[in-house]
Design a protein around this motif. Structure first.
Motif, PDB file in Angstrom:
ATOM      1  N   ARG A 303       1.831  -1.360  -5.833  1.00 30.95           N
ATOM      2  CA  ARG A 303       0.490  -0.877  -6.171  1.00 30.95           C
ATOM      3  C   ARG A 303      -0.570  -1.585  -5.356  1.00 30.95           C
ATOM      4  NH1 ARG A 303       0.989  -0.046 -12.757  1.00 30.95           N
ATOM      5  NH2 ARG A 303       2.566   1.591 -12.634  1.00 30.95           N
ATOM      6  N   ARG A 304      -0.324  -2.861  -5.041  1.00 29.57           N
ATOM      7  CA  ARG A 304      -1.289  -3.573  -4.198  1.00 29.57           C
ATOM      8  C   ARG A 304      -1.373  -2.935  -2.822  1.00 29.57           C
ATOM      9  NH1 ARG A 304       1.197  -8.403  -5.963  1.00 29.57           N
ATOM     10  NH2 ARG A 304       1.728  -9.011  -3.837  1.00 29.57           N
ATOM     11  N   VAL A 305      -0.235  -2.470  -2.314  1.00 32.95           N
ATOM     12  CA  VAL A 305      -0.225  -1.800  -1.016  1.00 32.95           C
ATOM     13  C   VAL A 305      -1.071  -0.531  -1.077  1.00 32.95           C
ATOM     14  CG1 VAL A 305       1.211  -0.564   0.652  1.00 32.95           C
ATOM     15  CG2 VAL A 305       1.987  -2.750  -0.286  1.00 32.95           C
ATOM     16  N   LEU A 306      -0.915   0.231  -2.154  1.00 40.62           N
ATOM     17  CA  LEU A 306      -1.725   1.443  -2.319  1.00 40.62           C
ATOM     18  C   LEU A 306      -3.208   1.102  -2.375  1.00 40.62           C
ATOM     19  CD1 LEU A 306       0.233   3.545  -4.979  1.00 40.62           C
ATOM     20  CD2 LEU A 306      -0.121   4.120  -2.583  1.00 40.62           C
ATOM     21  N   MET A 307      -3.549   0.080  -3.171  1.00 36.70           N
ATOM     22  CA  MET A 307      -4.956  -0.278  -3.352  1.00 36.70           C
ATOM     23  C   MET A 307      -5.576  -0.776  -2.048  1.00 36.70           C
ATOM     24  SD  MET A 307      -5.245   0.458  -6.464  1.00 36.70           S
ATOM     25  CE  MET A 307      -4.201   0.642  -7.913  1.00 36.70           C
ATOM     26  N   ALA A 308      -4.825  -1.543  -1.301  1.00 35.57           N
ATOM     27  CA  ALA A 308      -5.368  -2.157  -0.088  1.00 35.57           C
ATOM     28  C   ALA A 308      -5.502  -1.171   1.062  1.00 35.57           C
ATOM     29  CB  ALA A 308      -4.492  -3.332   0.331  1.00 35.57           C
ATOM     30  N   ASN A 309      -4.859  -0.038   0.943  1.00 31.71           N
ATOM     31  CA  ASN A 309      -4.844   0.920   2.051  1.00 31.71           C
ATOM     32  C   ASN A 309      -5.286   2.307   1.586  1.00 31.71           C
ATOM     33  OD1 ASN A 309      -3.401  -0.718   4.365  1.00 31.71           O
ATOM     34  ND2 ASN A 309      -2.244  -1.129   2.496  1.00 31.71           N
ATOM     35  N   ARG A 310      -6.399   2.305   0.864  1.00 33.98           N
ATOM     36  CA  ARG A 310      -6.886   3.573   0.335  1.00 33.98           C
ATOM     37  C   ARG A 310      -7.306   4.541   1.437  1.00 33.98           C
ATOM     38  NH1 ARG A 310     -10.586   0.613  -3.693  1.00 33.98           N
ATOM     39  NH2 ARG A 310      -9.288  -1.127  -3.097  1.00 33.98           N
ATOM     40  N   TRP A 311      -7.659   4.017   2.604  1.00 32.08           N
ATOM     41  CA  TRP A 311      -7.998   4.869   3.735  1.00 32.08           C
ATOM     42  C   TRP A 311      -6.837   5.812   4.068  1.00 32.08           C
ATOM     43  CZ3 TRP A 311      -4.887   4.495   8.086  1.00 32.08           C
ATOM     44  CH2 TRP A 311      -4.026   3.378   8.123  1.00 32.08           C
ATOM     45  N   LEU A 312      -5.622   5.386   3.754  1.00 39.42           N
ATOM     46  CA  LEU A 312      -4.435   6.176   4.041  1.00 39.42           C
ATOM     47  C   LEU A 312      -3.887   6.861   2.795  1.00 39.42           C
ATOM     48  CD1 LEU A 312      -2.197   6.996   6.053  1.00 39.42           C
ATOM     49  CD2 LEU A 312      -1.040   4.834   5.494  1.00 39.42           C
ATOM     50  N   PHE A 313      -3.965   6.166   1.664  1.00 42.36           N
ATOM     51  CA  PHE A 313      -3.257   6.626   0.469  1.00 42.36           C
ATOM     52  C   PHE A 313      -4.166   7.213  -0.617  1.00 42.36           C
ATOM     53  CE2 PHE A 313      -0.187   3.220   1.870  1.00 42.36           C
ATOM     54  CZ  PHE A 313       0.806   4.115   2.285  1.00 42.36           C
TER      55      PHE A 313
END
Length: 489
Positions: A303-313
């Motif tokens: 979930r941290r990966v999703l949050m940190a890369n909202r430009w993509l996800f």
């Protein structure tokens, strides 16, 4: 390896590196030590005073003629008797209908005031559900460590806790540096038209411009946000708008034994089905983006990966948040069919059928946007579309979470609830705060009480209650907020 394969692998490596870097650079979650000496509170006496207020059934009904104004008279008298220092030091004005406006004059007339809100009215108990209550809804029983009854959470708990905080500060000789207004509406549950609206107009006529207002709306939750174990104090920086539309279908009546191909009920059902099947599009607003920034460090790695890369996800994240009613309300204007009416007899074709659909507007969406969406989705000129009711309001402006006002609220949360993470968000319901737009610079919504998942259904439901220790925390929060916002520097 073919050139295209090499390029694809290289691209994946670059993306993975970016994702890992972004995740590593999420802001760390803050931890706070309780260094402030907290206000001494007599838990037993304060719980009894709230219980006494709960026993007075100040119920709001949609039909205002059903409201018993004598109950509001009784509550006003009860507050005056139980908070004598407050009523001696503050000016109290009672508006028509029962709303109470208190003015605590500060030492510096040039300092911008603050505005603290709550409401005195409560919703009725749904007929037939009385037996679901462990303790009668207006008993004010204190048992099993809780204060039981309608209004404990919404919103007499906040109102009485505010007065407890003021009374305690006065007993300590505290005088605010700036003026503080306490505004307690009597009809928040039915729109606030006679309460908050009139108090806001009165303050505006006096040239009041508060630095900030604070009303119910956010809370401290634990176990509610997936992936976050710590308590989360959600200080809301915006409020969704509110509008209901009535869809009406008309047709020729007649006997049900010879129905035409199209009927009013059939046309209406088709329209409602289309609206519910195609919701308004979801998106991340600034308050929700910041909420995710603040909470991401506490979440599992994926979930941290999703949050940190909202430009993509972002599309994936919005889709995931749309899966539950609570999080879906944060990312879109919601669609809720609430009323259906048609027919008088099973063998008579109705000449008219109508439905009411309620929308809560995400900041950035307008009432006109919703109407355009309805007309586009229904695509049927035979369905009449019109605004229903009187509680129409656009979404509020978004207040700054980097302001000095927000910092004061955050500081107070950290002092009184050091284990909690402070986040932002959007109020998905409607509060009196929306009526004071002309008399404040910033508005926030936060109720300093702890909610666990099982508590969410207690608001407007059966077995409404608040833990005595949670109520003590509320009193401390309001007292320390006043000290932090209006103490002598």
């Amino acid at each position: 390896m073919k050139l295209l394969s090499k390029i694809a692998v290289a691209g994946l490596i670059v993306i993975a590196t970016i994702l890992a870097w972004n995740t590593a650079h999420l802001p760390a979650s803050a931890t706070h030590a309780a260094t402030t000496k907290l206000l001494d509170v007599d838990a037993t006496a304060s719980a009894q005073r709230l219980a006494g207020a709960i026993r007075i059934p100040t119920i709001s009904f949609e039909n205002r003629s059903d409201i018993d104004i004598k109950q509001f008279d009784a509550l006003a008298s009860y507050l005056q008797k139980n908070f004598p220092k407050t009523h001696a030091a503050l000016t109290r004005e009672r508006l028509d209908g029962g709303s109470l406006l208190y003015t605590w004059t500060g030492k510096d007339p040039k300092a911008k005031p603050i505005l603290l809100l709550a409401h005195m009215d409560v919703v009725p108990v749904e007929p037939g559900t009385e037996k679901q209550w462990t303790h009668p809804p207006f008993s004010g029983d204190i048992a099993e460590g809780f204060i039981w009854g309608r209004g404990a959470l919404d919103d007499k708990g906040n109102m009485v806790a505010l007065l407890e905080g003021v009374e305690t500060l006065l007993s300590q000789g505290f005088t605010p540096s700036r003026t503080i207004y306490l505004a307690f509406g009597h009809d928040e549950e039915i729109g606030g038209d006679q309460g908050a609206v009139k108090m806001a107009a009165l303050l505006k006529s006096r040239g009041v411009k508060a630095e900030f207002s604070l009303d119910e709306g956010g809370a401290i939750t634990q176990g509610v946000i997936a992936g976050v174990d710590k308590p989360v104090a959600s200080v809301m920086v915006a409020e969704k708008g509110y509008v209901s539309f009535r869809l009406t279908a008309r047709a020729k009546g007649g006997h049900s034994s010879m129905p035409p191909a199209d009927t009013a009920v059939g046309d209406l059902a088709r329209a409602v089905s289309r609206v519910q099947a195609k919701r308004m599009p979801g998106r991340l607003t600034p308050p929700v983006n910041e909420m995710l920034n603040r909470l991401a460090p506490e979440m599992p790695l994926a979930r941290r990966v999703l949050m940190a890369n909202r430009w993509l996800f972002e599309p994936l994240l919005v889709r995931a948040m749309s899966a539950t009613p609570v999080s879906s309300a944060l990312v879109r204007t919601t669609t809720a069919p609430t009323i259906l009416r048609a027919g008088i007899k099973d063998n008579v074709l109705p000449t008219e059928a109508y439905a009411v659909i309620n929308f809560r507007l995400l900041p950035g969406d307008t009432v006109k946007d919703v109407e355009a969406h309805l007309r586009d989705v229904i695509d049927d000129e035979h369905i009449e579309i019109a605004i229903d009711g009187h509680m129409e309001s656009e979404a509020s402006p978004v207040s700054d979470s980097n302001s000095a006002s927000f910092a004061v609220i955050e500081k107070t949360v950290n002092q009184v609830f050091p284990e909690a993470l402070v986040s932002t968000g959007i109020v998905t319901g409607a509060t009196d705060n929306r009526h004071y737009t002309d008399v404040f610079e910033s508005r926030y919504n936060f109720s300093p009480s702890l909610y666990r998942p099982e508590d969410l259904a207690r608001v407007h439901g059966a077995n409404e209650r608040i833990a005595v220790q949670s109520y003590v925390g509320m009193i401390r929060f309001y007292a320390h907020l006043i000290q932090n916002a209006a103490g002598l520097q």
